[in-house]
Each structure stands twice: as structure tokens, then as C-alpha cells.
Write an enzyme that holds these catalytic residues in place. Sequence first.
Site, mmCIF file in Angstrom:
data_model
loop_
_atom_site.group_PDB
_atom_site.id
_atom_site.type_symbol
_atom_site.label_atom_id
_atom_site.label_comp_id
_atom_site.label_asym_id
_atom_site.label_seq_id
_atom_site.Cartn_x
_atom_site.Cartn_y
_atom_site.Cartn_z
ATOM 1 N N CYS A 143 47.276 27.267 8.483
ATOM 2 C CA CYS A 143 47.333 26.501 7.237
ATOM 3 C C CYS A 143 48.387 27.091 6.300
ATOM 4 O O CYS A 143 49.180 26.365 5.706
ATOM 5 C CB CYS A 143 45.972 26.545 6.555
ATOM 6 S SG CYS A 143 45.179 24.946 6.399
ATOM 7 N N ARG A 247 36.581 45.618 14.014
ATOM 8 C CA ARG A 247 35.421 46.309 14.579
ATOM 9 C C ARG A 247 35.594 46.501 16.082
ATOM 10 O O ARG A 247 35.284 47.563 16.618
ATOM 11 C CB ARG A 247 34.151 45.503 14.285
ATOM 12 C CG ARG A 247 32.866 46.245 14.599
ATOM 13 C CD ARG A 247 32.687 47.411 13.652
ATOM 14 N NE ARG A 247 31.681 48.355 14.111
ATOM 15 C CZ ARG A 247 31.951 49.381 14.909
ATOM 16 N NH1 ARG A 247 33.177 49.584 15.347
ATOM 17 N NH2 ARG A 247 31.004 50.216 15.269
ATOM 18 N N CYS A 251 35.676 50.020 18.243
ATOM 19 C CA CYS A 251 34.790 50.251 19.373
ATOM 20 C C CYS A 251 35.603 50.637 20.615
ATOM 21 O O CYS A 251 35.258 51.580 21.316
ATOM 22 C CB CYS A 251 33.982 48.981 19.645
ATOM 23 S SG CYS A 251 32.237 49.269 19.898
#
Lengths: 290, 109
Positions: A143, A247, A251
Site C-alpha cells: 500500500c 521473534r 528463536c
Amino acid sequence: MIFSSLKKTMGLASIAALALGAVVARAEQAPKDATLVINGDTKLVTHVKPPSYIPGLSDAYSGWRFRATETQALETDDFDNPGMIFVDQAKDTWNAVDGTEGKSCASCHGAPEESMKGVRASYPKWDPAMGKVATIEMEVNNCRTTRMGAKAWKYTGKDMTDMSALITLQSRGMPVDVAVNGPAKSTWEHGKEMYYTRTGQLELSCASCHEDHYGDLIRAEILSQGQINGFPTYRLKNGKLNSIHARFKGCVRDTRAETYKPGSADFVALELYVASRGNGLSVEGPSVRN
Amino acid sequence: MASGVKPRVKVPKTAAAGDVITIKTLISHKMESGRRKDKKGELIPREIINRFTCEFNGQSVLEVILEPAVSTNPYFEFQAKVPESGEFKFTWYDDDGSVYDTSKSIKVS
């Protein structure tokens, strides 16, 4: 009496197992029982039976169920939820004009409460125009670059994550419902393969921790199932909203592997697969975790 | 004016006369302590909220002096007795001279 002698026997048995050096695989532990109600009126689903295409998981639990009581409490009131500060900031950004076209998000989409309702629940999903599976972040940047003439935001940057939280909030309480069939099928299969592939020096797959050992301790932390229905997540450890890919990166890094790039096709596939593992859980973002 | 500063306040809309109510306030502010250094090793100048006040119908309820050790996005939760209907006015004072305020009215039956 019976109980105490039983306890003793069990204690001896585990000592024997340790002495033999046997690897005792611990069964998955169900998290504590609690009901998540936000602002006293929105009841959220934090436990469901996962869909049949997730055979490895007998129960799907939101990460909220694994957290300490104090952390859980922060999420039950929007005033206490520090993530809402960033939602407020994103609302200002939503209405701010940016780029060469002189448009803001609001110019086309109006009020997010109306236009973005239910959007998060089905993402990531197949975008026919892009010809691939797209995430909320990809749609926002699409957008910005094609319609607003603005610069793309950094995939895991503050502006992007806060905006993603504003969009996510409009679907809070609705069940996660990502499509795994149709054109998204091959992406989903790729995500599944990634989930079960051991990587890094520690040779861990996602499943090693989040499927086989949720509810157990990993050092001082309790492992969750790694469900992503609560993202973006306000983490007490860094005092900001954290995106799914940031995240994932953390990890993968912890398995001592080279990480994938946030926004890469690999992480998008993994996001789709992990989201599907929690199909049926309530959209919870922005949630609070440690 | 520091960027992204937004006061938020939660006050019950109604109460009985003489009730003790709980008020929660939060302002998003980076609370730069003045002790941190930037990449060049130079001190980042202090910029914090140094004072917070709460008034009820012009009468002082609470006044707090804040110091640099107070965390980012300072949060206050306190209790007040409401004798009558009126308006709570909350004011935050920034080091740079900016003043942020907001008010909430409460109806006492």
C-alpha cells in the site's frame, strides 16, 4: 500414607533413571487453567483442539496460558496493557499523510475499526495480485509503495509493528482462520518442512521445543507452544511490540543457526504454517508476554 | 516537544458520594535520564516528565515530583475520595517546558 509412599517410589524411579543416564522424554504438560477476559467483556479462546492436519499436537494453547499470573493480568485490561500505547501511536500514523500521492491510510480505508475488522484472522493469505502468500506487513508496504508513493517501512521496524498491532486489534476475539489449501498449499508445505527440520549447532527444530516440550522449563522460562495468535506481542524484556518474524529470528538464532531474513519467503511460509497450528484460537494481539 | 507523548487516564464514570475510587494514569514518554551516551560517546541530554499533578474541581489531589530513575512511560495508580460530581484534571510537566493535560468528569449519585 498411600500418597507419601507413592511419591517416594516415584522419586526413586526418577533417580534410577538419572543414574542410568537414560533420557527421560517428558510428556507435554498442559498449562494452568485460566480464562482470558479482556476489559470484563471480551472472552477469548485460549484452548482448542487443533485441526486434523496438525497430528503432532493434541491441544492448542495460546501462549497466554503459560505465563505468570501477573503477566496474564496485564493483558486483561486495555489500560494496563502497555502494548496499547503503541496502538495509539499507530492510530496517529494511520491518519498522517505520507508519500508523493498525498494520502494517508485513512484516505482509502477510513476508520480502521470498520475497514480492518476481521482482516488479521485470515492472514497470512494468498494474494492473487502479488501471486504469493502475503503477510499483513507485506500488504502495508505494498500500500505504501504503490498507492501512497511512500517509502517502504522496515519489515520488523517500530512503525510497521505498531501498525500491524492496530490492524490486529480490530480482529481481537475472532478465531484465527488461515487457509492452508488452494494456492497457499505449497507455501504451507514448505513451512511445515521448516517446522520439523533440525537446524543450527544445537540441532533443534521448532517442534523439538514447542511440540515435544511445551510446559517444560528451558532454563528459567516456561516453553509455550510458540503460537502466534497473540502477535504483535509486548514483551516485558524489551518494552516494545515484537513482530512475528523478529521473534522467529530470535528463536532460530537461539538454535545457533544462520537466521532467515524477516520478510523472506521462508519466514512467510513458516508464519503461515505456525498460524495454522493455532487455527481456532482467538486473535489476541497485542498481547503481553515476558 | 518530545515525540509520541500521549496521556491516558482511567477514571470510573460514576460513583456514590464518599466512595474511594481507583484512578490509573499513564503517559507515553521516553524519560531520557541524561546518563546515557549516544554512539559517539556523548551524553544524551536529560528529558523527563519532572512533575505530575491531579486536581479535582480545582483542589489538589496528588502532586508528584519525578526523578530520572523513573522508567519510560510512567504509570500512576492511586485512590481518591469523591464527595461530589466534578472533573479530575491531570497535568504532566516536561523538562523541555511542554505541558500535557487531560481531564475526566465523574458523576456522583
